[in-house]
Motif scaffolding. Structure first.
Motif, PDB file in Angstrom:
ATOM      1  N   GLU A 197       0.800  -1.223   0.000  1.00 15.85           N
ATOM      2  CA  GLU A 197       0.000   0.000   0.000  1.00 15.85           C
ATOM      3  C   GLU A 197       0.835   1.278   0.000  1.00 15.85           C
ATOM      4  OE1 GLU A 197      -3.904   1.776   2.372  1.00 15.85           O
ATOM      5  OE2 GLU A 197      -2.959  -0.088   3.026  1.00 15.85           O
ATOM      6  N   THR A 198       1.948   1.288   0.712  1.00 17.30           N
ATOM      7  CA  THR A 198       2.711   2.538   0.852  1.00 17.30           C
ATOM      8  C   THR A 198       4.018   2.529   0.059  1.00 17.30           C
ATOM      9  OG1 THR A 198       3.817   1.739   2.851  1.00 17.30           O
ATOM     10  CG2 THR A 198       1.752   2.957   3.141  1.00 17.30           C
ATOM     11  N   VAL A 199       4.236   1.512  -0.772  1.00  9.23           N
ATOM     12  CA  VAL A 199       5.502   1.487  -1.523  1.00  9.23           C
ATOM     13  C   VAL A 199       5.443   2.464  -2.692  1.00  9.23           C
ATOM     14  CG1 VAL A 199       5.909  -0.932  -0.895  1.00  9.23           C
ATOM     15  CG2 VAL A 199       4.895  -0.399  -3.130  1.00  9.23           C
ATOM     16  N   SER A 200       6.617   2.946  -3.081  1.00 11.93           N
ATOM     17  CA  SER A 200       6.687   3.851  -4.227  1.00 11.93           C
ATOM     18  C   SER A 200       6.935   3.083  -5.521  1.00 11.93           C
ATOM     19  CB  SER A 200       7.790   4.888  -4.015  1.00 11.93           C
ATOM     20  OG  SER A 200       9.023   4.264  -3.752  1.00 11.93           O
ATOM     21  N   THR A 201       7.499   1.892  -5.397  1.00  9.58           N
ATOM     22  CA  THR A 201       7.724   1.063  -6.581  1.00  9.58           C
ATOM     23  C   THR A 201       7.913  -0.384  -6.156  1.00  9.58           C
ATOM     24  OG1 THR A 201       8.973   0.900  -8.646  1.00  9.58           O
ATOM     25  CG2 THR A 201      10.249   1.290  -6.656  1.00  9.58           C
ATOM     26  N   VAL A 202       7.982  -1.269  -7.143  1.00  7.13           N
ATOM     27  CA  VAL A 202       8.089  -2.705  -6.882  1.00  7.13           C
ATOM     28  C   VAL A 202       9.217  -3.282  -7.720  1.00  7.13           C
ATOM     29  CG1 VAL A 202       6.907  -4.946  -7.095  1.00  7.13           C
ATOM     30  CG2 VAL A 202       5.612  -2.922  -6.388  1.00  7.13           C
ATOM     31  N   VAL A 203      10.017  -4.155  -7.105  1.00  9.78           N
ATOM     32  CA  VAL A 203      10.989  -4.927  -7.873  1.00  9.78           C
ATOM     33  C   VAL A 203      10.568  -6.391  -7.796  1.00  9.78           C
ATOM     34  CG1 VAL A 203      12.599  -5.174  -5.909  1.00  9.78           C
ATOM     35  CG2 VAL A 203      13.431  -5.465  -8.238  1.00  9.78           C
ATOM     36  N   THR A 204      10.589  -7.069  -8.929  1.00  8.44           N
ATOM     37  CA  THR A 204      10.219  -8.476  -8.971  1.00  8.44           C
ATOM     38  C   THR A 204      11.452  -9.311  -9.258  1.00  8.44           C
ATOM     39  OG1 THR A 204       9.771  -8.649 -11.354  1.00  8.44           O
ATOM     40  CG2 THR A 204       7.990  -7.789  -9.961  1.00  8.44           C
ATOM     41  N   SER A 205      11.444 -10.556  -8.791  1.00 10.38           N
ATOM     42  CA  SER A 205      12.637 -11.374  -8.962  1.00 10.38           C
ATOM     43  C   SER A 205      12.305 -12.852  -8.860  1.00 10.38           C
ATOM     44  CB  SER A 205      13.689 -10.999  -7.904  1.00 10.38           C
ATOM     45  OG  SER A 205      14.905 -11.660  -8.134  1.00 10.38           O
ATOM     46  N   THR A 221       4.589  -1.771 -14.532  1.00  7.52           N
ATOM     47  CA  THR A 221       5.070  -0.493 -15.049  1.00  7.52           C
ATOM     48  C   THR A 221       4.058   0.133 -15.999  1.00  7.52           C
ATOM     49  OG1 THR A 221       7.351  -1.236 -14.850  1.00  7.52           O
ATOM     50  CG2 THR A 221       6.955   0.630 -16.292  1.00  7.52           C
ATOM     51  N   GLU A 222       3.549  -0.689 -16.923  1.00  5.92           N
ATOM     52  CA  GLU A 222       2.598  -0.184 -17.915  1.00  5.92           C
ATOM     53  C   GLU A 222       1.328   0.354 -17.260  1.00  5.92           C
ATOM     54  OE1 GLU A 222       3.484  -3.018 -21.805  1.00  5.92           O
ATOM     55  OE2 GLU A 222       2.174  -3.777 -20.222  1.00  5.92           O
ATOM     56  N   LEU A 223       0.840  -0.360 -16.256  1.00  4.30           N
ATOM     57  CA  LEU A 223      -0.459  -0.016 -15.680  1.00  4.30           C
ATOM     58  C   LEU A 223      -0.364   1.021 -14.562  1.00  4.30           C
ATOM     59  CD1 LEU A 223      -2.200  -3.511 -15.574  1.00  4.30           C
ATOM     60  CD2 LEU A 223      -2.519  -1.679 -17.249  1.00  4.30           C
ATOM     61  N   SER A 224       0.661   0.925 -13.718  1.00  2.00           N
ATOM     62  CA  SER A 224       0.752   1.864 -12.587  1.00  2.00           C
ATOM     63  C   SER A 224       1.582   3.099 -12.925  1.00  2.00           C
ATOM     64  CB  SER A 224       1.376   1.172 -11.371  1.00  2.00           C
ATOM     65  OG  SER A 224       2.769   0.995 -11.537  1.00  2.00           O
ATOM     66  N   ARG A 225       2.308   3.017 -14.065  1.00  2.00           N
ATOM     67  CA  ARG A 225       3.192   4.111 -14.505  1.00  2.00           C
ATOM     68  C   ARG A 225       4.265   4.425 -13.474  1.00  2.00           C
ATOM     69  NH1 ARG A 225      -2.091   7.424 -16.262  1.00  2.00           N
ATOM     70  NH2 ARG A 225      -2.886   5.865 -17.734  1.00  2.00           N
ATOM     71  N   ARG A 226       4.585   3.436 -12.671  1.00  5.31           N
ATOM     72  CA  ARG A 226       5.720   3.531 -11.750  1.00  5.31           C
ATOM     73  C   ARG A 226       6.881   2.741 -12.354  1.00  5.31           C
ATOM     74  NH1 ARG A 226       3.852   5.314  -6.545  1.00  5.31           N
ATOM     75  NH2 ARG A 226       1.901   6.375  -7.032  1.00  5.31           N
ATOM     76  N   PRO A 227       8.128   3.112 -12.042  1.00  3.81           N
ATOM     77  CA  PRO A 227       9.253   2.386 -12.625  1.00  3.81           C
ATOM     78  C   PRO A 227       9.510   1.052 -11.926  1.00  3.81           C
ATOM     79  CG  PRO A 227      10.062   4.129 -11.217  1.00  3.81           C
ATOM     80  CD  PRO A 227       8.563   4.272 -11.252  1.00  3.81           C
ATOM     81  N   CYS A 228       8.577   0.140 -12.066  1.00  2.00           N
ATOM     82  CA  CYS A 228       8.743  -1.202 -11.510  1.00  2.00           C
ATOM     83  C   CYS A 228       9.645  -1.999 -12.455  1.00  2.00           C
ATOM     84  CB  CYS A 228       7.388  -1.890 -11.380  1.00  2.00           C
ATOM     85  SG  CYS A 228       6.183  -0.930 -10.429  1.00  2.00           S
ATOM     86  N   PHE A 229      10.546  -2.778 -11.902  1.00  2.00           N
ATOM     87  CA  PHE A 229      11.434  -3.522 -12.785  1.00  2.00           C
ATOM     88  C   PHE A 229      11.804  -4.856 -12.160  1.00  2.00           C
ATOM     89  CE2 PHE A 229      14.014  -0.942 -10.060  1.00  2.00           C
ATOM     90  CZ  PHE A 229      15.194  -1.645  -9.828  1.00  2.00           C
ATOM     91  N   SER A 230      12.494  -5.674 -12.946  1.00  2.00           N
ATOM     92  CA  SER A 230      12.790  -7.032 -12.535  1.00  2.00           C
ATOM     93  C   SER A 230      14.282  -7.298 -12.587  1.00  2.00           C
ATOM     94  CB  SER A 230      12.054  -8.012 -13.463  1.00  2.00           C
ATOM     95  OG  SER A 230      12.105  -9.317 -12.927  1.00  2.00           O
ATOM     96  N   LEU A 231      14.780  -8.003 -11.596  1.00  2.00           N
ATOM     97  CA  LEU A 231      16.176  -8.433 -11.574  1.00  2.00           C
ATOM     98  C   LEU A 231      16.232  -9.906 -11.204  1.00  2.00           C
ATOM     99  CD1 LEU A 231      17.902  -5.458  -9.715  1.00  2.00           C
ATOM    100  CD2 LEU A 231      18.439  -6.238 -12.032  1.00  2.00           C
ATOM    101  N   GLU A 232      16.911 -10.694 -12.008  1.00  2.00           N
ATOM    102  CA  GLU A 232      17.134 -12.101 -11.675  1.00  2.00           C
ATOM    103  C   GLU A 232      17.770 -12.159 -10.293  1.00  2.00           C
ATOM    104  OE1 GLU A 232      19.578 -15.583 -11.174  1.00  2.00           O
ATOM    105  OE2 GLU A 232      20.400 -13.605 -11.651  1.00  2.00           O
ATOM    106  N   GLY A 233      17.457 -13.197  -9.528  1.00  2.61           N
ATOM    107  CA  GLY A 233      17.827 -13.253  -8.117  1.00  2.61           C
ATOM    108  C   GLY A 233      19.289 -12.995  -7.822  1.00  2.61           C
ATOM    109  N   GLY A 234      20.182 -13.573  -8.602  1.00  2.36           N
ATOM    110  CA  GLY A 234      21.604 -13.345  -8.390  1.00  2.36           C
ATOM    111  C   GLY A 234      21.982 -11.903  -8.660  1.00  2.36           C
ATOM    112  N   GLN A 235      21.381 -11.328  -9.691  1.00  5.49           N
ATOM    113  CA  GLN A 235      21.665  -9.939 -10.040  1.00  5.49           C
ATOM    114  C   GLN A 235      21.157  -8.974  -8.975  1.00  5.49           C
ATOM    115  OE1 GLN A 235      24.022 -10.010 -12.224  1.00  5.49           O
ATOM    116  NE2 GLN A 235      23.090  -8.920 -13.934  1.00  5.49           N
ATOM    117  N   THR A 322      -5.108   1.352  -7.557  1.00  7.57           N
ATOM    118  CA  THR A 322      -5.015   2.208  -6.375  1.00  7.57           C
ATOM    119  C   THR A 322      -4.160   3.449  -6.630  1.00  7.57           C
ATOM    120  OG1 THR A 322      -3.069   1.048  -5.500  1.00  7.57           O
ATOM    121  CG2 THR A 322      -5.241   0.226  -4.825  1.00  7.57           C
ATOM    122  N   ARG A 323      -3.455   3.475  -7.761  1.00  9.00           N
ATOM    123  CA  ARG A 323      -2.496   4.555  -7.995  1.00  9.00           C
ATOM    124  C   ARG A 323      -2.787   5.443  -9.199  1.00  9.00           C
ATOM    125  NH1 ARG A 323      -0.309   1.039  -4.866  1.00  9.00           N
ATOM    126  NH2 ARG A 323       1.477   1.560  -3.542  1.00  9.00           N
TER     127      ARG A 323
END
Length: 340
Positions: A197-205, A221-235, A322-323
């Motif tokens: 609820e209170t996060v500014s962005t999300v990283v997925t992994s 990213t497309e829907l919330s227009r926040r810079p959400c991005f993904s990093l493979e677990g090791g990265q 929500t955003r």
């Protein structure tokens, strides 16, 4: 859903709802109808032993998700964005090539065929049987027609079903994946949504399920227009942990495979930073203290993908709703990207 909420729902999200409503039935139909072309694609892979998976956006995320599944069968599989292949190409001789585009009309798809002429071992994966891609290459065509909503949902599930047909033709048992499509697990996302609820962005992994994580990040990213991005677990482990804290949501994907322990370790570390952690979990490992776990029947490969993806999509949509006032209606891009 009450009528007030229904009438206030942004049209873009209502369009996504419509796509998602028939994604399982379309995926099952796609699996059945793709069988003859899937057999041809499998024969090509048995001959070449090498696979180049090309696509953009959600199609590339699908390619990243199936890359390890083909590698597990001994196929030298590499997924590249089509834009990268155009600018710094891997050699295409001696490889089977899968070009994926849900519309079959993306600018990069058209240019790649115009520049290379394709090859006898090039196959298309698309939702549109009358598209440039389907006219130009031997193609597996998903059921249900072109996806109309902006963010990819049904197109992902249907494309995964096309890959299931190819993997089945290569000798994989499709039973577990088909069972999930026929009887999807439903899960409450309220606790996960509240945690974010209170996060500014999300990283997925993820690890083996990194492609699913990338698909979710793209949709967020497309829907919330926040810079959400993904990093493979090791990265994610190698430096970017610095960004984690209470304002950064972390969404992890853990399956029933040999990388599950590494995802567990990441979940523990992420919780320690104070970041809200959501764990989509199809492993048989214990829950992680402090993380919101969405628990699925133990599964790996496409069975895990088919189980988790629709629930992750619902979280993605709810997060955006929500955003953003008009979530689901693009303001800077279009469904079919016709320019490079």
């Amino acid at each position: 859903m009450n009528m007030t909420r229904e009438s206030n729902r942004p049209s873009g999200l209502a369009a996504i709802d419509r796509e998602m409503a028939h994604q399982h039935s379309d995926a099952l139909a796609s699996y059945e109808t793709a069988a003859p072309m899937a057999a041809r694609a499998a024969a090509s892979l048995k001959k070449t032993g090498r696979l180049l998976l090309l696509g953009m956006g959600g199609s590339h995320a699908v390619n990243r998700a199936v890359e390890p599944l083909y590698r597990a069968l001994g196929i030298d599989a590499v997924a590249l964005p089509l834009s990268e292949q155009l600018g710094q190409p891997l050699p295409i001789a001696g490889r089977t090539i899968f070009v994926t585009s849900q519309s079959g009309e993306s600018a990069e798809v058209v240019r790649w065929f115009n520049e290379t002429g394709g090859t006898p071992d090039t196959f298309g994966l698309t939702l549109e049987g009358s598209s440039f891609l389907a006219r130009t290459a031997a193609s597996l065509v998903g059921s249900g027609g072109t996806e109309l909503a902006f963010a990819a949902t049904r197109s992902l599930t249907v494309t995964f079903a096309l890959h299931l047909a190819i993997l089945s033709a290569l000798g994989e048992d499709p039973a577990a994946a088909l069972a999930v499509l026929k009887a999807p697990e439903d899960h409450d996302i309220a606790a996960a949504l509240a945690a974010l609820e209170t996060v500014s962005t999300v990283v997925t992994s993820g690890r083996r399920l990194q492609g699913v994580a990338e698909a979710l990040a793209l949709g967020l990213t497309e829907l919330s227009r926040r810079p959400c991005f993904s990093l493979e677990g090791g990265q994610l482990r190698h430096g970017p942990m610095e960004m984690l804290g209470p304002k950064i949501g972390v969404v992890l994907f853990r399956g029933l495979d040999e990388t599950a322990g590494l995802v567990t370790a990441m979940a523990v570390s992420a919780v320690e930073t104070g970041a809200p952690v959501i764990l989509f979990d199809a492993s048989s490992e214990a829950p992680v203290a402090g993380a919101v776990t969405i628990r699925f029947a133990p599964a790996s490969g496409l069975a895990a993908v088919f189980a988790m993806l629709p629930v992750a999509q619902r979280l993605m949509i709810a997060f955006a709703e929500t955003r953003v006032e008009n979530a689901g209606t693009p303001v800077r891009s279009t469904k079919i990207t016709r320019s490079e």
